[in-house]
Design a protein around this motif. Structure first.
Motif, PDB file in Angstrom:
ATOM      1  N   THR A  32       1.099  -1.468   0.562  1.00 35.94           N
ATOM      2  CA  THR A  32       0.004   0.117   0.137  1.00 35.94           C
ATOM      3  C   THR A  32       1.187   1.078   0.322  1.00 35.94           C
ATOM      4  OG1 THR A  32      -1.837   0.574   1.232  1.00 35.94           O
ATOM      5  CG2 THR A  32      -0.419   0.035   2.324  1.00 35.94           C
ATOM      6  N   ARG A  40      -7.715   7.617  -1.121  1.00 35.48           N
ATOM      7  CA  ARG A  40      -9.257   6.407  -0.464  1.00 35.48           C
ATOM      8  C   ARG A  40     -10.360   6.641   0.809  1.00 35.48           C
ATOM      9  NH1 ARG A  40     -10.218   3.504  -4.418  1.00 35.48           N
ATOM     10  NH2 ARG A  40      -8.792   4.099  -6.537  1.00 35.48           N
ATOM     11  N   ARG A 219     -16.805  -2.451  -0.801  1.00 33.69           N
ATOM     12  CA  ARG A 219     -17.552  -1.226  -1.894  1.00 33.69           C
ATOM     13  C   ARG A 219     -18.605  -1.000  -1.488  1.00 33.69           C
ATOM     14  NH1 ARG A 219     -14.858  -2.112  -7.951  1.00 33.69           N
ATOM     15  NH2 ARG A 219     -12.817  -2.414  -7.031  1.00 33.69           N
ATOM     16  N   HIS A 253     -19.762   8.981  12.638  1.00 33.02           N
ATOM     17  CA  HIS A 253     -19.011   7.689  12.518  1.00 33.02           C
ATOM     18  C   HIS A 253     -17.693   7.629  12.016  1.00 33.02           C
ATOM     19  CE1 HIS A 253     -16.340   4.386  12.846  1.00 33.02           C
ATOM     20  NE2 HIS A 253     -17.409   3.576  11.884  1.00 33.02           N
ATOM     21  N   ASN A 256     -14.325   7.233   7.114  1.00 31.58           N
ATOM     22  CA  ASN A 256     -13.653   7.402   5.565  1.00 31.58           C
ATOM     23  C   ASN A 256     -14.189   9.063   5.073  1.00 31.58           C
ATOM     24  OD1 ASN A 256     -13.380   7.438   2.605  1.00 31.58           O
ATOM     25  ND2 ASN A 256     -13.475   5.276   2.921  1.00 31.58           N
TER      26      ASN A 256
HETATM   27  O1  UT7 Z   1     -17.107   1.873   9.890  1.00 35.60           O
HETATM   28  C1  UT7 Z   1     -17.842   0.836   9.124  1.00 35.60           C
HETATM   29  C2  UT7 Z   1     -17.141  -0.001   7.702  1.00 35.60           C
HETATM   30  N1  UT7 Z   1     -16.180   0.748   6.925  1.00 35.60           N
HETATM   31  C3  UT7 Z   1     -16.580   1.661   6.149  1.00 35.60           C
HETATM   32  O2  UT7 Z   1     -17.156   2.639   6.774  1.00 35.60           O
HETATM   33  C4  UT7 Z   1     -15.700   1.313   4.975  1.00 35.60           C
HETATM   34  C5  UT7 Z   1     -16.324   1.973   3.667  1.00 35.60           C
HETATM   35  N2  UT7 Z   1     -15.801   1.561   2.614  1.00 35.60           N
HETATM   36  C6  UT7 Z   1     -14.233   2.080   2.712  1.00 35.60           C
HETATM   37  O3  UT7 Z   1     -14.346   3.115   3.283  1.00 35.60           O
HETATM   38  C7  UT7 Z   1     -13.771   2.047   0.408  1.00 35.60           C
HETATM   39  O4  UT7 Z   1     -14.809   1.265  -0.038  1.00 35.60           O
HETATM   40  C8  UT7 Z   1     -12.519   1.892   1.125  1.00 35.60           C
HETATM   41  C9  UT7 Z   1     -11.931   2.495   1.323  1.00 35.60           C
HETATM   42  C10 UT7 Z   1     -12.880   0.081   2.401  1.00 35.60           C
HETATM   43  C11 UT7 Z   1     -11.574   0.875  -0.304  1.00 35.60           C
HETATM   44  O5  UT7 Z   1     -12.058   2.376  -1.212  1.00 35.60           O
HETATM   45  P1  UT7 Z   1     -12.635   2.032  -2.932  1.00 35.60           P
HETATM   46  O6  UT7 Z   1     -12.351   3.532  -3.392  1.00 35.60           O
HETATM   47  O7  UT7 Z   1     -13.867   1.815  -2.506  1.00 35.60           O
HETATM   48  O8  UT7 Z   1     -11.605   1.510  -3.354  1.00 35.60           O
HETATM   49  P2  UT7 Z   1     -11.873  -0.273  -3.511  1.00 35.60           P
HETATM   50  O9  UT7 Z   1     -12.128  -1.514  -2.832  1.00 35.60           O
HETATM   51  O10 UT7 Z   1     -13.175   0.040  -5.188  1.00 35.60           O
HETATM   52  O11 UT7 Z   1     -10.469  -0.859  -4.927  1.00 35.60           O
HETATM   53  C12 UT7 Z   1     -10.243   0.029  -5.491  1.00 35.60           C
HETATM   54  C13 UT7 Z   1      -8.623  -0.540  -5.804  1.00 35.60           C
HETATM   55  C14 UT7 Z   1      -8.466  -1.961  -5.916  1.00 35.60           C
HETATM   56  O12 UT7 Z   1      -7.785  -2.755  -7.380  1.00 35.60           O
HETATM   57  P3  UT7 Z   1      -8.241  -2.993  -8.330  1.00 35.60           P
HETATM   58  O13 UT7 Z   1      -9.053  -3.957  -8.170  1.00 35.60           O
HETATM   59  O14 UT7 Z   1      -8.955  -1.709  -8.505  1.00 35.60           O
HETATM   60  O15 UT7 Z   1      -6.781  -3.162  -8.829  1.00 35.60           O
HETATM   61  C15 UT7 Z   1      -8.198  -2.582  -4.902  1.00 35.60           C
HETATM   62  O16 UT7 Z   1      -7.099  -3.936  -4.647  1.00 35.60           O
HETATM   63  O17 UT7 Z   1      -7.539   0.017  -4.214  1.00 35.60           O
HETATM   64  C16 UT7 Z   1      -6.745  -1.068  -4.027  1.00 35.60           C
HETATM   65  N3  UT7 Z   1      -6.615  -1.632  -2.496  1.00 35.60           N
HETATM   66  C17 UT7 Z   1      -5.404  -1.376  -2.192  1.00 35.60           C
HETATM   67  N4  UT7 Z   1      -4.382  -0.142  -2.799  1.00 35.60           N
HETATM   68  C18 UT7 Z   1      -3.651  -0.399  -2.187  1.00 35.60           C
HETATM   69  C19 UT7 Z   1      -7.460  -2.184  -1.777  1.00 35.60           C
HETATM   70  N5  UT7 Z   1      -6.263  -1.936  -0.404  1.00 35.60           N
HETATM   71  C20 UT7 Z   1      -5.380  -1.117  -0.810  1.00 35.60           C
HETATM   72  C21 UT7 Z   1      -4.775  -0.046   0.119  1.00 35.60           C
HETATM   73  N6  UT7 Z   1      -3.617   0.159  -0.657  1.00 35.60           N
HETATM   74  N7  UT7 Z   1      -4.455  -0.374   1.306  1.00 35.60           N
END
Ligand code: UT7
Length: 326
Positions: A32, A40, A219, A253, A256
């Protein structure tokens, strides 16, 4: 005049473990980067509990500070309610460990499990117990050591969470029965178990006999979070004839920054009305709202008489909002 018992806030306090872990430090362990995490999520750093430092240690310290600030004694407290998904042990309740650490031997003590919505659920529960006469002075604590249930090889979740605790001390007070009263004014609690598998821990006493690790479909959670938070926020305001413009502070909360911004936009809130601590604390689950309230007081952004809205969502999904006058 219609006299009415209210649960008024006497004090808030937080406790964060000493060790700060930056995004760069995490980037040494998993694939990461500081840039990805900031962009993000808005997170810059988080605190992680020391080995042997338990959820009840964080909770008791936050509780001790809240009692001190309010000038109250442990013998005044007749309810300890701890919202946590990371209890010290499967049982007894972490709340009883907190009682023991603070020298509280009277009243009731129990834990409440609604994951990231835990503090909102706990506050609404304490308010109900106070208004019904079952409790008069409640220590309501959100405390977590999520570092213990993270899969530290999973970059999609391990970068998002942190440890910490926050406590509110509430007391029963006869007031006028209008929205000018201080204390909890309205609450709305919701859940939809059809989303059980979007955010869960893959272990537990009855299923695997192990503690398990947090698993999340980020997501999907994101998609639901914005609508659910904004929806329950509106409902709780409408229940007392108010709207978002009336708010002095919105304390959502802290999961994000993008979710917080999207909810604030839907509610038409100004940046100055919104409290953000996710950059420093990351997602501390049930502890995030009381920690943010503590920070708001420290920053001079939260003063007696202000109208405050708390909204949270987490695994289950469980979510809700509480409106209170500080
Ligand atoms: O407390 C309540 C519970 N939690 C939440 O409210 C969390 C809710 N969700 C989120 O905050 C977001 O969905 C995340 C921060 C978890 C993820 O952000 P996103 O913009 O939805 O990213 P994504 O899951 O669509 O992933 C985008 C890309 C993926 O790669 P590909 O498939 O596009 O190639 C992931 O593999 O980012 C990749 N990725 C990372 N890259 C670098 C996922 N985690 C990481 C990381 N570092 N830590």
């Amino acid at each position: 005049m219609n006299r009415r018992l209210r649960a008024r806030v006497l004090a808030v306090a937080g406790y964060l473990p000493a060790r700060t872990v930056t995004n760069d430090e995490l980037a040494e362990r998993v694939d990461t980067s500081d840039a990805w995490i900031r962009e993000r999520t808005g997170i810059r750093e988080r605190r992680i509990a020391a080995p042997g430092e338990l959820t009840s240690d964080l909770a008791a310290e936050a509780g001790r500070r809240a009692l001190e600030r309010a000038g109250r004694h442990p013998s005044d407290v007749d309810l300890v309610l701890v919202a946590t998904s990371t209890p010290d042990n499967t049982f007894p309740a972490t709340a009883t460990a907190v009682q023991r650490k603070l020298g509280i031997g009277q009243g009731a003590a129990f834990d409440l499990q609604a994951v990231c919505a835990g503090f909102v659920y706990a506050l609404a529960t304490a308010d109900s117990l106070i208004r019904s006469g079952l409790a008069r002075c409640a220590l309501v604590i959100g405390a977590e050591t999520f570092s213990r249930i993270l899969d530290w090889r999973d970059r999609s979740t391990c970068v998002l969470f942190g440890d910490g605790a926050g406590a509110l001390l509430l007391a029963a007070e006869e007031q006028t029965g209008t929205i000018l009263d201080r204390g909890v004014l309205a609450a709305r609690l919701l859940a939809d178990g059809r989303h059980y598998e979007e955010l869960y821990v893959d272990g537990g006493p009855s299923s695997t006999g192990t503690v398990g690790h947090l698993r999340m479909n980020g997501r999907e959670v994101f998609r639901h979070a914005v609508g659910a938070l904004a929806g329950s926020a509106r409902e709780v305001l409408e229940a007392v004839g108010l709207s978002p413009v009336d708010l002095d502070l919105f304390v959502p909360h802290q999961a994000n920054l993008r979710i917080i911004d999207a909810v604030a936009k839907r509610l038409g809130l100004d940046e100055r009305q919104v409290m953000v601590t996710v950059d420093r604390h990351a997602n501390t689950s049930a502890a995030s709202i009381p920690l943010a309230l503590d920070q708001a007081v420290a920053d001079g952004r939260l003063e007696p008489g202000m109208l405050v809205l708390l909204s949270a969502i987490g695994g289950g999904f469980a979510w809700g909002s509480v409106l209170l006058r500080w």
